[in-house]
Design a protein around this motif. Structure first.
Motif, PDB file in Angstrom:
ATOM      1  N   LEU A 285     -38.733 -21.128 -12.606  1.00  0.00           N
ATOM      2  CA  LEU A 285     -38.396 -19.943 -13.025  1.00  0.00           C
ATOM      3  C   LEU A 285     -37.542 -20.082 -14.323  1.00  0.00           C
ATOM      4  O   LEU A 285     -37.102 -20.596 -14.834  1.00  0.00           O
ATOM      5  CB  LEU A 285     -37.310 -19.288 -11.885  1.00  0.00           C
ATOM      6  N   GLU A 289     -34.696 -14.872 -14.592  1.00  0.00           N
ATOM      7  CA  GLU A 289     -34.942 -14.846 -13.205  1.00  0.00           C
ATOM      8  C   GLU A 289     -33.946 -15.451 -12.596  1.00  0.00           C
ATOM      9  O   GLU A 289     -33.443 -14.888 -11.443  1.00  0.00           O
ATOM     10  CB  GLU A 289     -36.349 -15.407 -12.809  1.00  0.00           C
ATOM     11  N   LEU A 292     -30.684 -13.506 -12.376  1.00  0.00           N
ATOM     12  CA  LEU A 292     -30.750 -12.113 -11.472  1.00  0.00           C
ATOM     13  C   LEU A 292     -30.792 -12.843 -10.177  1.00  0.00           C
ATOM     14  O   LEU A 292     -30.108 -12.066  -9.359  1.00  0.00           O
ATOM     15  CB  LEU A 292     -32.485 -11.538 -11.588  1.00  0.00           C
ATOM     16  N   ALA A 293     -31.454 -13.770  -9.759  1.00  0.00           N
ATOM     17  CA  ALA A 293     -30.948 -14.468  -8.462  1.00  0.00           C
ATOM     18  C   ALA A 293     -29.575 -14.796  -8.072  1.00  0.00           C
ATOM     19  O   ALA A 293     -29.214 -14.495  -6.887  1.00  0.00           O
ATOM     20  CB  ALA A 293     -31.935 -15.778  -8.200  1.00  0.00           C
ATOM     21  N   ASP A 296     -27.562 -11.795  -7.416  1.00  0.00           N
ATOM     22  CA  ASP A 296     -28.166 -11.202  -6.083  1.00  0.00           C
ATOM     23  C   ASP A 296     -27.437 -11.871  -4.850  1.00  0.00           C
ATOM     24  O   ASP A 296     -26.904 -11.486  -4.027  1.00  0.00           O
ATOM     25  CB  ASP A 296     -29.713 -11.316  -5.675  1.00  0.00           C
ATOM     26  N   ALA A 317     -31.787 -16.397  -2.522  1.00  0.00           N
ATOM     27  CA  ALA A 317     -32.056 -15.501  -3.534  1.00  0.00           C
ATOM     28  C   ALA A 317     -33.102 -15.822  -4.720  1.00  0.00           C
ATOM     29  O   ALA A 317     -33.746 -15.125  -5.066  1.00  0.00           O
ATOM     30  CB  ALA A 317     -30.819 -15.097  -4.341  1.00  0.00           C
ATOM     31  N   LEU A 318     -33.007 -17.305  -4.927  1.00  0.00           N
ATOM     32  CA  LEU A 318     -34.279 -17.809  -5.805  1.00  0.00           C
ATOM     33  C   LEU A 318     -35.530 -17.563  -5.111  1.00  0.00           C
ATOM     34  O   LEU A 318     -36.443 -17.476  -5.573  1.00  0.00           O
ATOM     35  CB  LEU A 318     -33.684 -19.212  -5.915  1.00  0.00           C
ATOM     36  N   HIS A 320     -36.453 -15.231  -2.808  1.00  0.00           N
ATOM     37  CA  HIS A 320     -36.758 -13.881  -2.907  1.00  0.00           C
ATOM     38  C   HIS A 320     -37.226 -13.432  -4.587  1.00  0.00           C
ATOM     39  O   HIS A 320     -38.340 -12.946  -4.567  1.00  0.00           O
ATOM     40  CB  HIS A 320     -35.647 -13.004  -2.655  1.00  0.00           C
ATOM     41  N   ARG A 321     -36.390 -13.963  -5.597  1.00  0.00           N
ATOM     42  CA  ARG A 321     -37.155 -13.695  -7.038  1.00  0.00           C
ATOM     43  C   ARG A 321     -38.219 -14.427  -7.160  1.00  0.00           C
ATOM     44  O   ARG A 321     -39.138 -13.765  -7.789  1.00  0.00           O
ATOM     45  CB  ARG A 321     -35.881 -14.433  -7.833  1.00  0.00           C
ATOM     46  N   ARG A 322     -38.551 -15.522  -6.570  1.00  0.00           N
ATOM     47  CA  ARG A 322     -39.901 -16.428  -6.899  1.00  0.00           C
ATOM     48  C   ARG A 322     -41.163 -15.364  -6.009  1.00  0.00           C
ATOM     49  O   ARG A 322     -42.194 -15.323  -6.674  1.00  0.00           O
ATOM     50  CB  ARG A 322     -39.984 -17.897  -6.319  1.00  0.00           C
ATOM     51  N   ILE A 324     -41.104 -12.390  -5.638  1.00  0.00           N
ATOM     52  CA  ILE A 324     -41.175 -10.944  -6.509  1.00  0.00           C
ATOM     53  C   ILE A 324     -42.303 -11.534  -7.819  1.00  0.00           C
ATOM     54  O   ILE A 324     -43.274 -11.005  -7.763  1.00  0.00           O
ATOM     55  CB  ILE A 324     -40.304 -10.444  -7.131  1.00  0.00           C
ATOM     56  N   MET A 325     -41.944 -12.431  -8.315  1.00  0.00           N
ATOM     57  CA  MET A 325     -42.535 -13.020  -9.737  1.00  0.00           C
ATOM     58  C   MET A 325     -44.319 -13.355  -9.328  1.00  0.00           C
ATOM     59  O   MET A 325     -44.877 -12.863  -9.820  1.00  0.00           O
ATOM     60  CB  MET A 325     -42.036 -14.156 -10.146  1.00  0.00           C
TER      61      MET A 325
END
Length: 330
Positions: A285, A289, A292-293, A296, A317-318, A320-322, A324-325
């Motif tokens: 990441l 990113e 942002l995580a 969150d 949170a990480l 979830h961010r992954r 999305i990416m």
């Protein structure tokens, strides 16, 4: 030559004690003189403006006055100006990248000393790396550390379908840079300097690239030209030779992941964090990113009425961010 409106604006701003408006109009006149071939007068006028700014300490500001933007004159529609106060200490970077930036800043701070020995400081810099790794933040930091304005070139408004118009806009930007010292930032420069191949042999874009290369080769000014790209493989090889310094950005290692989260959540409380797991979850990441995580996770804790961020909060949170990416990378 100054227009009636410009003369009136100079007199009115002086009478009203409006220093920002006065310097903005003066810079317009300097830029106009430079475009008309009056380089000596433009340089003298710019020197007077710089002296006025220095004596009144008006340059260091975090807000953008409309008159400052108007000082860009003809290039105001495709260049924006800001005055960042960012510092290098605020960025989480690899030692190699940090060292390169520190060297650049040192050379600029001692540029007069270098010139006494027949040397010039690095002034053309290419920033290379994936999105979110700190290239734009670096532009703000360099401007902030050197107490210089940051001129951001909006390439989507520079590039035109009409023959010769893009090159003319680029010339206007470089002409302005010659008389107004600052940091000139060309983000996603591959839009201008894509590799010349038989498959993409479009005459107008070849002329644009040739013009850009020519402007980059012209006599060095006091300004710094920064360019950034996420896709160095798309750039024409001739462009790399025009840069004094190339800085390569990468994804953070375990130490960087921990520093990013701790810096971003400096005011938050943590429970016992299993950093080895968090670093695994953050693998591949970008710094943006990861930050942002972290935000969150902090929001989830606040909204749930809890006081401390846990390993599970950050891990979730990480993840979830992954997701999305991965979804939008398809």
């Amino acid at each position: 030559m100054a227009t009636q409106e410009q003369i009136r604006a100079l007199l009115e701003s002086h009478a009203e004690g409006d220093d920002k408006r006065f310097t903005a109009v003066a810079l317009q006149l300097a830029a106009q003189a430079a475009r008309n071939g009056q380089s000596r007068f433009a340089s003298e006028l710019k020197h007077l403006v710089d002296s006025m700014r220095s004596s009144k300490n008006n340059l260091k500001t975090t807000t953008l006055d409309p008159d400052v933007q108007s000082s860009l004159g003809d290039i105001s529609s495709y260049v924006s100006v800001s005055f960042p106060n960012a510092k290098l200490s605020e960025l989480v970077l690899s030692e190699q990248v940090r060292g390169s930036i520190q060297r650049l800043l040192l050379e600029q701070q001692q540029r007069d000393n270098l010139k006494l020995h027949g040397l010039c400081p690095d002034s053309h810099v290419l920033l290379v790396g994936p999105p979110g790794t700190g290239k734009t933040s670096t532009a703000r930091v360099i401007a902030g550390e050197l107490n210089l304005p940051l001129y951001t070139v909006r390439l989507e408004t520079v590039i035109s379908k009409y023959m010769g118009e893009t090159a003319a806009k680029l010339k206007a930007i470089f002409d302005f840079a010659a008389i107004s010292r600052g940091i000139y930032f060309f983000d996603e420069v591959d839009a201008l300097a894509v590799k010349r191949t038989a498959e993409n042999d479009v005459g107008e874009m070849r002329r644009v690239l040739s013009s850009f290369l020519q402007f980059m080769e012209e006599e060095a000014t006091e300004s710094i030209i920064l360019a950034a790209t996420n896709n160095p493989q798309l750039l024409d090889p001739a462009l790399f030779r025009r840069f004094d310094l190339i800085i390569e950005y990468g994804l953070p290692d375990s130490k960087g992941v921990k520093s990013l989260i701790q810096n971003r959540l400096a005011n938050a409380s943590f429970s016992r964090i299993a950093w080895s797991k968090i670093c695994e979850d953050a693998f591949n990441l970008s710094p943006a990113e990861i930050c942002l995580a972290a935000e969150d996770a902090a929001k989830d804790v606040i909204l749930s009425g809890r006081e401390k961020i846990t390993t599970e909060d950050l891990s979730s949170a990480l993840a979830h961010r992954r997701s999305i990416m991965i979804h939008y990378a398809k």
